[in-house]
Motif scaffolding. Structure first.
Motif, PDB file in Angstrom:
ATOM      1  N   PHE A 156      35.399  30.889  57.937  1.00 12.66           N
ATOM      2  CA  PHE A 156      35.393  30.528  56.420  1.00 12.66           C
ATOM      3  C   PHE A 156      34.083  29.567  56.040  1.00 12.66           C
ATOM      4  O   PHE A 156      33.738  29.368  55.221  1.00 12.66           O
ATOM      5  N   ASP A 157      33.767  28.969  57.222  1.00 14.91           N
ATOM      6  CA  ASP A 157      32.749  28.013  57.070  1.00 14.91           C
ATOM      7  C   ASP A 157      31.231  28.667  57.508  1.00 14.91           C
ATOM      8  O   ASP A 157      30.687  28.499  58.300  1.00 14.91           O
ATOM      9  N   THR A 158      30.698  29.554  56.251  1.00 15.67           N
ATOM     10  CA  THR A 158      29.513  30.447  56.588  1.00 15.67           C
ATOM     11  C   THR A 158      28.464  30.085  55.623  1.00 15.67           C
ATOM     12  O   THR A 158      27.687  30.843  55.486  1.00 15.67           O
ATOM     13  N   GLU A 159      28.430  28.657  55.235  1.00 16.72           N
ATOM     14  CA  GLU A 159      27.259  28.355  54.212  1.00 16.72           C
ATOM     15  C   GLU A 159      25.843  28.624  55.005  1.00 16.72           C
ATOM     16  O   GLU A 159      24.801  28.948  54.417  1.00 16.72           O
ATOM     17  N   GLU A 160      25.696  28.459  56.481  1.00 15.29           N
ATOM     18  CA  GLU A 160      24.676  28.261  57.190  1.00 15.29           C
ATOM     19  C   GLU A 160      23.991  29.991  56.873  1.00 15.29           C
ATOM     20  O   GLU A 160      22.845  30.229  57.021  1.00 15.29           O
ATOM     21  N   LEU A 161      24.953  30.811  56.859  1.00 17.33           N
ATOM     22  CA  LEU A 161      24.625  32.311  56.829  1.00 17.33           C
ATOM     23  C   LEU A 161      24.147  32.712  55.680  1.00 17.33           C
ATOM     24  O   LEU A 161      23.540  33.807  55.491  1.00 17.33           O
ATOM     25  N   GLU A 162      24.298  31.934  54.376  1.00 16.50           N
ATOM     26  CA  GLU A 162      24.132  32.512  53.326  1.00 16.50           C
ATOM     27  C   GLU A 162      22.258  32.424  52.980  1.00 16.50           C
ATOM     28  O   GLU A 162      21.928  33.236  52.095  1.00 16.50           O
ATOM     29  N   GLN A 163      21.733  31.410  53.456  1.00 16.99           N
ATOM     30  CA  GLN A 163      20.356  31.437  53.501  1.00 16.99           C
ATOM     31  C   GLN A 163      19.954  31.498  51.861  1.00 16.99           C
ATOM     32  O   GLN A 163      19.116  32.100  51.492  1.00 16.99           O
ATOM     33  N   MET A 164      20.538  30.564  51.171  1.00 10.21           N
ATOM     34  CA  MET A 164      20.433  30.435  49.833  1.00 10.21           C
ATOM     35  C   MET A 164      18.989  30.058  49.505  1.00 10.21           C
ATOM     36  O   MET A 164      18.218  29.290  49.801  1.00 10.21           O
ATOM     37  N   THR A 165      18.495  30.705  48.461  1.00 15.89           N
ATOM     38  CA  THR A 165      16.827  30.579  47.831  1.00 15.89           C
ATOM     39  C   THR A 165      17.176  29.065  46.934  1.00 15.89           C
ATOM     40  O   THR A 165      18.081  29.072  46.059  1.00 15.89           O
ATOM     41  N   ASP A 166      16.233  28.160  47.060  1.00 15.21           N
ATOM     42  CA  ASP A 166      16.310  26.998  46.283  1.00 15.21           C
ATOM     43  C   ASP A 166      15.554  27.271  44.921  1.00 15.21           C
ATOM     44  O   ASP A 166      15.949  26.731  43.908  1.00 15.21           O
ATOM     45  N   VAL A 167      14.524  28.113  45.257  1.00 17.43           N
ATOM     46  CA  VAL A 167      13.659  28.036  43.765  1.00 17.43           C
ATOM     47  C   VAL A 167      13.105  29.651  43.931  1.00 17.43           C
ATOM     48  O   VAL A 167      12.576  30.169  44.665  1.00 17.43           O
ATOM     49  N   LEU A 168      13.278  30.068  42.451  1.00 21.32           N
ATOM     50  CA  LEU A 168      12.699  31.630  42.370  1.00 21.32           C
ATOM     51  C   LEU A 168      11.254  31.299  41.568  1.00 21.32           C
ATOM     52  O   LEU A 168      11.391  30.641  40.671  1.00 21.32           O
ATOM     53  N   LEU A 185       5.780  24.057  47.954  1.00 18.82           N
ATOM     54  CA  LEU A 185       7.305  23.916  47.767  1.00 18.82           C
ATOM     55  C   LEU A 185       7.873  24.122  49.538  1.00 18.82           C
ATOM     56  O   LEU A 185       8.883  23.415  50.031  1.00 18.82           O
ATOM     57  N   CYS A 186       7.211  24.975  50.131  1.00 13.55           N
ATOM     58  CA  CYS A 186       7.507  25.240  51.716  1.00 13.55           C
ATOM     59  C   CYS A 186       7.404  24.115  52.445  1.00 13.55           C
ATOM     60  O   CYS A 186       8.069  23.779  53.460  1.00 13.55           O
ATOM     61  N   LYS A 187       6.077  23.633  52.181  1.00 15.05           N
ATOM     62  CA  LYS A 187       5.545  22.350  52.689  1.00 15.05           C
ATOM     63  C   LYS A 187       6.916  21.150  52.720  1.00 15.05           C
ATOM     64  O   LYS A 187       6.997  20.279  53.620  1.00 15.05           O
ATOM     65  N   ASN A 188       7.561  21.216  51.562  1.00 10.85           N
ATOM     66  CA  ASN A 188       8.545  20.174  51.308  1.00 10.85           C
ATOM     67  C   ASN A 188       9.795  20.687  51.895  1.00 10.85           C
ATOM     68  O   ASN A 188      10.950  20.187  51.416  1.00 10.85           O
ATOM     69  N   GLY A 189       9.984  21.720  52.572  1.00  8.76           N
ATOM     70  CA  GLY A 189      11.398  22.028  53.134  1.00  8.76           C
ATOM     71  C   GLY A 189      12.072  23.191  52.326  1.00  8.76           C
ATOM     72  O   GLY A 189      13.393  23.170  52.501  1.00  8.76           O
ATOM     73  N   LEU A 190      11.737  23.509  51.049  1.00 11.14           N
ATOM     74  CA  LEU A 190      12.346  24.204  50.116  1.00 11.14           C
ATOM     75  C   LEU A 190      12.188  25.716  50.644  1.00 11.14           C
ATOM     76  O   LEU A 190      11.181  26.148  51.272  1.00 11.14           O
ATOM     77  N   ARG A 191      13.120  26.372  50.171  1.00 12.55           N
ATOM     78  CA  ARG A 191      13.539  28.085  50.375  1.00 12.55           C
ATOM     79  C   ARG A 191      12.995  28.556  49.162  1.00 12.55           C
ATOM     80  O   ARG A 191      13.694  28.385  48.022  1.00 12.55           O
ATOM     81  N   VAL A 192      12.126  29.693  49.106  1.00 12.42           N
ATOM     82  CA  VAL A 192      11.559  30.211  47.862  1.00 12.42           C
ATOM     83  C   VAL A 192      11.767  31.832  47.834  1.00 12.42           C
ATOM     84  O   VAL A 192      11.482  32.162  48.921  1.00 12.42           O
ATOM     85  N   ASP A 231      10.665  28.463  38.739  1.00  8.46           N
ATOM     86  CA  ASP A 231       9.425  27.839  38.511  1.00  8.46           C
ATOM     87  C   ASP A 231       8.561  28.926  37.899  1.00  8.46           C
ATOM     88  O   ASP A 231       8.617  30.121  38.488  1.00  8.46           O
ATOM     89  N   ILE A 232       7.940  28.495  36.845  1.00 11.66           N
ATOM     90  CA  ILE A 232       7.036  29.598  35.926  1.00 11.66           C
ATOM     91  C   ILE A 232       5.691  29.056  36.293  1.00 11.66           C
ATOM     92  O   ILE A 232       5.234  27.900  35.873  1.00 11.66           O
ATOM     93  N   VAL A 233       4.729  29.990  36.961  1.00 13.21           N
ATOM     94  CA  VAL A 233       3.345  29.604  37.064  1.00 13.21           C
ATOM     95  C   VAL A 233       2.488  30.212  36.276  1.00 13.21           C
ATOM     96  O   VAL A 233       2.479  31.553  36.281  1.00 13.21           O
ATOM     97  N   ASP A 234       1.497  29.752  35.306  1.00 13.17           N
ATOM     98  CA  ASP A 234       0.779  30.301  34.252  1.00 13.17           C
ATOM     99  C   ASP A 234      -0.705  30.715  35.091  1.00 13.17           C
ATOM    100  O   ASP A 234      -0.810  30.624  36.200  1.00 13.17           O
ATOM    101  N   GLU A 235      -1.322  31.276  34.105  1.00 14.92           N
ATOM    102  CA  GLU A 235      -2.677  31.689  34.597  1.00 14.92           C
ATOM    103  C   GLU A 235      -3.633  30.771  35.027  1.00 14.92           C
ATOM    104  O   GLU A 235      -4.486  31.051  36.009  1.00 14.92           O
TER     105      GLU A 235
END
Length: 399
Positions: free
Chosen positions: A327-339, A355-362, A386-390
């Motif tokens: 039941f403890d499978t949070e490590e397997l989820e590989q949740m994305t931190d930021v779209l 973002l990746c340099k700061n350890g976030l999953r994108v 996160d929305i990145v403009d031109e």
């Protein structure tokens, strides 16, 4: 399209997403333990000469190995075992290293299993080999590392079985039988096939035969040693082995919970190179041992180096399957931190890098509109967009 284009060979399989993550997590947990104890990582070739696995102390049945030939028509095999290649490695490249030599590996072995057996032919293993050093210290360290590895595979129930392969070796050397019958007896003891053993030893009052027949029943707690003395009390060598094993079990109970330790004098192994202490580990949720190892003091002689050694391996596939059931499978989820949503193809990559340099999953959104990107984030439980403009400017939204 060819007939086998869409198939994997029997005994192999693809690992997807959570399955692959589970294998990686188990491997990481175990190798972290080995590294923290100062072990050095080695990798041996996936293809070895057949001769490496063909000797007095290292005989593998031909039918159990995947065989091929090299460009010079020499017989090769896919590695069916990691201990033997490491013995070869020590004898050729590491024999001048200071002892004890403590090595670990994280690699696959390949074994041909019976058709429809349900067993994998390719098995990922993490293991250690200790070469040289004080014998008693080596035994204790290998057992403790085995316990640590077992504990890292499951937070539920597990069991650690300890025996001595030398007991069976000593008994069978005193019993008048040929090699084929000896293997039949060994198999009967290993599988606890009582009807088979009853038929082999039917009517015999030979003390050695009675001891061999009793081995698979000599299983349990420390009371096993008292029961075993009834069969071994007239044999000096067996008595000494029994006392040594009893001391090891008592000592290990000081650092390993005593309720998980089981004495198994019927613990024998088809690998002929084991000579002394032998052990296996089980975890709840898997019926076969996921850890197996022991002492092999004569093996290195066949490679020209006379050193004592001990080691064990963990079946990563088996442990990963148990992890997937938990039941403890949070490590397997590989949740994305930021779209990240943008029409700026270069700007979005620059922002990902920060973002990746700061350890976030994108994850970069491939949706055509911002509304669709928000729907994707909701559906995949991504809490930030996160929305990145031109011009490369970033606007963040909580989802």
């Amino acid at each position: 399209m060819k007939r086998n284009d869409l198939l994997t060979p029997e005994g192999t399989r693809d690992y997807l997403f959570k399955e692959a993550a589970a294998k990686r997590i188990i491997s990481r947990r175990i190798t972290n333990i080995f590294e923290s104890f100062g072990y050095s990582d080695v990798i041996t070739p996936g293809i070895e000469f057949y001769d490496v696995f063909n000797g007095n102390e290292r005989s593998f049945p031909q039918e159990s190995m995947y065989k091929l030939v090299d460009g010079k028509n020499r017989l090769m095999v896919l590695r069916p075992d990691s201990t033997l290649p490491i013995a070869r490695l020590y004898a050729t490249r590491l024999y001048k290293e200071q002892l004890p030599l403590k090595l670990f590996y994280n690699q696959s072995i390949f074994l041909v299993n019976p058709k429809d057996s349900g067993r994998d032919d390719e098995i990922s293993q993490c293991g250690v080999e200790i070469i040289g050093g004080n014998e008693e210290s080596m035994d204790y360290e290998a057992l403790y590392l085995g316990y640590q590895a077992l504990q890292s595979c499951s937070n539920k129930g597990f069991r650690f079985e300890i025996g001595d392969s030398g007991i069976f070796r000593e008994l069978i050397s005193q019993y008048d039988c040929d090699e084929q019958q000896a293997e039949l007896i060994r198999s009967g003891i290993e599988t606890k096939n009582y009807p088979l053993l009853d038929s082999i030893f039917s009517g015999s009052e030979n003390p050695v035969a009675m001891a061999l027949k009793a081995l698979p029943r000599l299983f349990g707690g420390m009371e096993v040693f008292d029961e075993a003395e009834k069969y071994f009390n007239n044999n000096i060598k067996l008595g000494a082995k029994l006392l040594h094993l009893k001391k090891i079990c008592r000592d290990m109970a000081e650092i390993i919970p005593s309720d998980i330790i089981r004495v198994d004098l019927g613990l024998v192994h088809k690998r002929s190179y084991y000579t002394g202490i032998i052990f296996r580990g089980y975890i709840e949720g898997y019926g076969q041992p996921i850890l197996s190892g022991g002492r092999y003091d004569n093996l290195l002689k066949e490679f020209g180096k006379d050193e004592k050694a001990i080691g064990f391996a963990v079946n990563v596939e088996a442990a990963a399957r148990v992890l997937l059931k938990s039941f403890d499978t949070e490590e397997l989820e590989q949740m994305t931190d930021v779209l990240i949503y943008s029409k700026n193809k270069i700007g979005v990559l620059k922002h990902c890098n920060e973002l990746c340099k700061n350890g976030l999953r994108v994850k970069i959104s491939e949706e055509e509109s911002l509304e669709k990107a928000l729907e994707f984030a909701h559906a995949n439980k991504i809490s930030k967009l996160d929305i990145v403009d031109e011009d490369g400017n970033v606007q963040s939204r909580e989802v």
